[in-house]
Design a protein around this motif. Structure first.
Motif, PDB file in Angstrom:
ATOM      1  N   ARG A  12     -13.199 -10.591   2.688  1.00  0.00           N
ATOM      2  CA  ARG A  12     -12.341 -11.510   3.981  1.00  0.00           C
ATOM      3  C   ARG A  12     -11.796 -11.667   4.212  1.00  0.00           C
ATOM      4  NH1 ARG A  12     -17.890 -15.417   4.529  1.00  0.00           N
ATOM      5  NH2 ARG A  12     -19.313 -13.872   5.346  1.00  0.00           N
ATOM      6  N   ARG A  13     -10.710 -11.720   3.236  1.00  0.00           N
ATOM      7  CA  ARG A  13      -9.215 -12.001   3.311  1.00  0.00           C
ATOM      8  C   ARG A  13      -8.588 -11.346   4.286  1.00  0.00           C
ATOM      9  NH1 ARG A  13      -9.065  -7.592  -0.648  1.00  0.00           N
ATOM     10  NH2 ARG A  13      -7.422  -6.315  -0.233  1.00  0.00           N
ATOM     11  N   PRO A  14      -7.762 -11.518   4.982  1.00  0.00           N
ATOM     12  CA  PRO A  14      -6.800 -11.662   6.443  1.00  0.00           C
ATOM     13  C   PRO A  14      -6.317 -10.176   5.803  1.00  0.00           C
ATOM     14  CG  PRO A  14      -6.151 -13.392   5.873  1.00  0.00           C
ATOM     15  CD  PRO A  14      -7.047 -13.698   4.738  1.00  0.00           C
ATOM     16  N   LYS A  15      -5.794  -9.673   7.292  1.00  0.00           N
ATOM     17  CA  LYS A  15      -5.390  -8.777   6.765  1.00  0.00           C
ATOM     18  C   LYS A  15      -3.854  -8.745   6.782  1.00  0.00           C
ATOM     19  CE  LYS A  15      -7.376  -5.314  10.099  1.00  0.00           C
ATOM     20  NZ  LYS A  15      -7.737  -4.508  11.004  1.00  0.00           N
ATOM     21  N   LEU A  16      -2.729  -8.067   6.336  1.00  0.00           N
ATOM     22  CA  LEU A  16      -1.130  -8.665   6.419  1.00  0.00           C
ATOM     23  C   LEU A  16      -1.078  -9.125   7.405  1.00  0.00           C
ATOM     24  CD1 LEU A  16       0.627  -8.386   3.586  1.00  0.00           C
ATOM     25  CD2 LEU A  16       0.989  -6.165   4.546  1.00  0.00           C
ATOM     26  N   LEU A  17       0.089  -9.740   7.636  1.00  0.00           N
ATOM     27  CA  LEU A  17       1.345  -9.516   9.261  1.00  0.00           C
ATOM     28  C   LEU A  17       2.561  -9.258   8.735  1.00  0.00           C
ATOM     29  CD1 LEU A  17      -0.096 -13.581   9.119  1.00  0.00           C
ATOM     30  CD2 LEU A  17      -1.522 -12.181  10.687  1.00  0.00           C
ATOM     31  N   ILE A  18       2.525  -7.931   9.307  1.00  0.00           N
ATOM     32  CA  ILE A  18       3.221  -7.574   9.042  1.00  0.00           C
ATOM     33  C   ILE A  18       5.025  -7.634  10.550  1.00  0.00           C
ATOM     34  CG2 ILE A  18       2.473  -5.447   8.177  1.00  0.00           C
ATOM     35  CD1 ILE A  18       2.455  -4.251  11.118  1.00  0.00           C
ATOM     36  N   GLU A  19       4.175  -8.764  11.213  1.00  0.00           N
ATOM     37  CA  GLU A  19       5.100  -8.702  12.240  1.00  0.00           C
ATOM     38  C   GLU A  19       5.921 -10.576  11.773  1.00  0.00           C
ATOM     39  OE1 GLU A  19       1.788  -8.757  12.247  1.00  0.00           O
ATOM     40  OE2 GLU A  19       1.502  -7.592  13.664  1.00  0.00           O
ATOM     41  N   SER A  20       5.451 -10.865  10.632  1.00  0.00           N
ATOM     42  CA  SER A  20       5.896 -11.936   9.832  1.00  0.00           C
ATOM     43  C   SER A  20       7.475 -11.618   8.852  1.00  0.00           C
ATOM     44  CB  SER A  20       5.817 -12.878   7.856  1.00  0.00           C
ATOM     45  OG  SER A  20       6.067 -13.293   7.627  1.00  0.00           O
ATOM     46  N   GLY A  21       8.206 -12.072   9.342  1.00  0.00           N
ATOM     47  CA  GLY A  21      10.112 -11.656   9.318  1.00  0.00           C
ATOM     48  C   GLY A  21      10.399 -11.374   8.061  1.00  0.00           C
ATOM     49  N   ALA A  22       9.583 -11.788   6.817  1.00  0.00           N
ATOM     50  CA  ALA A  22       9.488 -11.283   5.723  1.00  0.00           C
ATOM     51  C   ALA A  22       8.914  -9.880   4.566  1.00  0.00           C
ATOM     52  CB  ALA A  22       9.376 -12.302   4.050  1.00  0.00           C
ATOM     53  N   ILE A  23       7.570  -9.838   4.993  1.00  0.00           N
ATOM     54  CA  ILE A  23       6.854  -8.957   5.017  1.00  0.00           C
ATOM     55  C   ILE A  23       7.304  -7.680   6.171  1.00  0.00           C
ATOM     56  CG2 ILE A  23       4.232  -8.216   6.056  1.00  0.00           C
ATOM     57  CD1 ILE A  23       4.688 -10.574   3.305  1.00  0.00           C
ATOM     58  N   SER A  24       7.723  -7.817   7.747  1.00  0.00           N
ATOM     59  CA  SER A  24       8.274  -6.753   7.917  1.00  0.00           C
ATOM     60  C   SER A  24       9.762  -6.223   7.186  1.00  0.00           C
ATOM     61  CB  SER A  24       8.678  -7.199   9.906  1.00  0.00           C
ATOM     62  OG  SER A  24       9.276  -6.337  10.922  1.00  0.00           O
ATOM     63  N   GLU A  25      10.750  -6.959   6.589  1.00  0.00           N
ATOM     64  CA  GLU A  25      11.641  -6.242   6.285  1.00  0.00           C
ATOM     65  C   GLU A  25      11.153  -5.478   5.251  1.00  0.00           C
ATOM     66  OE1 GLU A  25      14.182  -9.089   5.768  1.00  0.00           O
ATOM     67  OE2 GLU A  25      14.338  -9.639   7.731  1.00  0.00           O
ATOM     68  N   ILE A  26       9.853  -5.952   4.177  1.00  0.00           N
ATOM     69  CA  ILE A  26       9.419  -5.042   3.336  1.00  0.00           C
ATOM     70  C   ILE A  26       8.542  -3.832   3.480  1.00  0.00           C
ATOM     71  CG2 ILE A  26       8.186  -5.415   1.128  1.00  0.00           C
ATOM     72  CD1 ILE A  26       8.462  -8.479   1.159  1.00  0.00           C
ATOM     73  N   VAL A  27       7.990  -3.903   4.705  1.00  0.00           N
ATOM     74  CA  VAL A  27       7.361  -2.577   4.858  1.00  0.00           C
ATOM     75  C   VAL A  27       7.919  -1.699   5.900  1.00  0.00           C
ATOM     76  CG1 VAL A  27       5.624  -2.123   6.780  1.00  0.00           C
ATOM     77  CG2 VAL A  27       5.062  -4.223   5.615  1.00  0.00           C
ATOM     78  N   LYS A  28       8.984  -2.175   6.292  1.00  0.00           N
ATOM     79  CA  LYS A  28      10.435  -1.201   6.698  1.00  0.00           C
ATOM     80  C   LYS A  28      11.152  -0.467   5.324  1.00  0.00           C
ATOM     81  CE  LYS A  28      10.730  -3.289  11.133  1.00  0.00           C
ATOM     82  NZ  LYS A  28      11.842  -4.288  12.115  1.00  0.00           N
ATOM     83  N   SER A  29      11.075  -1.031   4.892  1.00  0.00           N
ATOM     84  CA  SER A  29      12.212  -0.772   3.583  1.00  0.00           C
ATOM     85  C   SER A  29      10.925  -0.533   2.631  1.00  0.00           C
ATOM     86  CB  SER A  29      12.784  -1.708   2.956  1.00  0.00           C
ATOM     87  OG  SER A  29      11.890  -2.614   2.149  1.00  0.00           O
ATOM     88  N   ASN A  30       9.604  -0.211   3.077  1.00  0.00           N
ATOM     89  CA  ASN A  30       8.684   0.228   1.891  1.00  0.00           C
ATOM     90  C   ASN A  30       8.322   1.466   2.066  1.00  0.00           C
ATOM     91  OD1 ASN A  30      10.315  -1.492  -1.125  1.00  0.00           O
ATOM     92  ND2 ASN A  30      10.150  -2.642  -0.035  1.00  0.00           N
ATOM     93  N   TYR A  31       8.729   1.907   3.893  1.00  0.00           N
ATOM     94  CA  TYR A  31       7.639   2.431   4.270  1.00  0.00           C
ATOM     95  C   TYR A  31       7.342   3.626   3.853  1.00  0.00           C
ATOM     96  CZ  TYR A  31       4.709   3.407   8.613  1.00  0.00           C
ATOM     97  OH  TYR A  31       3.235   4.059   9.651  1.00  0.00           O
ATOM     98  N   SER A  32       6.309   4.087   2.886  1.00  0.00           N
ATOM     99  CA  SER A  32       6.053   5.118   2.342  1.00  0.00           C
ATOM    100  C   SER A  32       4.721   5.447   2.403  1.00  0.00           C
ATOM    101  CB  SER A  32       6.069   4.591   0.283  1.00  0.00           C
ATOM    102  OG  SER A  32       5.374   3.846   0.217  1.00  0.00           O
ATOM    103  N   ASP A  33       4.211   6.870   2.152  1.00  0.00           N
ATOM    104  CA  ASP A  33       3.714   7.168   2.035  1.00  0.00           C
ATOM    105  C   ASP A  33       2.162   6.336   1.780  1.00  0.00           C
ATOM    106  OD1 ASP A  33       4.298   9.137   3.670  1.00  0.00           O
ATOM    107  OD2 ASP A  33       3.565  11.093   1.207  1.00  0.00           O
ATOM    108  N   ARG A  34       1.835   5.708   0.118  1.00  0.00           N
ATOM    109  CA  ARG A  34       1.080   4.619   0.139  1.00  0.00           C
ATOM    110  C   ARG A  34       1.045   3.287   1.162  1.00  0.00           C
ATOM    111  NH1 ARG A  34       1.383   0.380  -3.488  1.00  0.00           N
ATOM    112  NH2 ARG A  34      -0.550   0.126  -4.933  1.00  0.00           N
TER     113      ARG A  34
END
Length: 243
Positions: free
Chosen positions: A65-87
């Protein structure tokens, strides 16, 4: 461990068995009591094992039941954008979960439920065995007490009866008192364990992957560990009868 101590005590009880009627009653009652406490120790071990499974169920369900990744978070958003691979994209589209991990997680949850149901079945069998021993001890001591009363009625006012025993030797009344005490403690302990079992049974039946909330599961784990139906002082008293 308690089971090793009880095994040794049973051997000693068998070796110390005597032939006088009163002593034989006390010996039999004591052996029944040791058998009873051996099963109490087995029940306690079963409860500890069940607690670990319940905690595992809680852990696996919370992970599921763990919550979804908060991609709106500043640090998380930057990580996602810089590693937006198919995976990464597949992971986000899947709700921030891995399919194989979810399957494994569900298998673990079902396995825990099966183990807890098995725990309840084993605990029930142990309680039935404890009840049988309790009744056996009660019957033994009751028969002995009635026999002692008849003997007293047959020999009223005979003060010489107590003179037949040395100072170091227990008198018939003392032996019967100990047997009655053992039987009484068995009734007390069995009733506590019965209530403890009923609590565990309710917890296991209430477990549900879909509806059990985190706070409910936390409460179940706390109650299982606390064992509110068990009086520690009464249990200590019971163990004092084990040599």
């Amino acid at each position: 461990c308690f089971r090793c101590i009880l095994t040794g005590a049973l051997v000693m009880a068998n070796e110390a068995a005597t032939t006088s009627p009163e002593a034989s009653v006390e010996d039999k009652a004591h052996r029944i009591f040791l058998d009873f406490m051996t099963k109490v120790a087995q029940y306690d071990e079963l409860v500890d094992a069940g607690k670990k499974v319940l905690l595992k169920f809680h852990q696996e369900l919370e992970h599921f039941r763990r919550p979804k990744l908060l991609i709106e978070s500043g640090a998380i958003s930057e990580i996602v954008k810089s590693n937006y691979s198919d995976r990464m994209r597949s992971y986000l589209e899947a709700g921030c979960t891995h399919h194989d991990e979810n399957i494994q997680n569900m298998n673990q949850l079902h396995s825990c439920q099966e183990k807890l149901n098995d725990h309840i079945n084993k605990a029930k069998l142990l309680l039935e065995e404890l009840q049988f021993l309790e009744k056996d001890a009660y019957s033994t001591t009751l028969t002995a007490c009635l026999s002692s009363l008849r003997d007293t009625d047959d020999c009223p006012g005979d003060d010489n009866l107590t003179n037949n025993y040395s100072e170091d030797e227990q008198q018939p009344g003392d032996l019967l008192d100990r047997a009655v005490s053992c039987a009484s403690v068995m009734v007390l302990v069995h009733n506590m364990l019965k209530w403890d079992y009923m609590m565990q049974e309710k917890i296991v039946k209430a477990l549900c992957i879909k509806t059990s909330s985190s706070s409910e599961l936390e409460g179940y784990c706390q109650m299982w560990d606390l064992r509110p139906c068990i009086d520690d002082n009464a249990m200590q008293l019971a163990w004092q009868f084990v040599p």
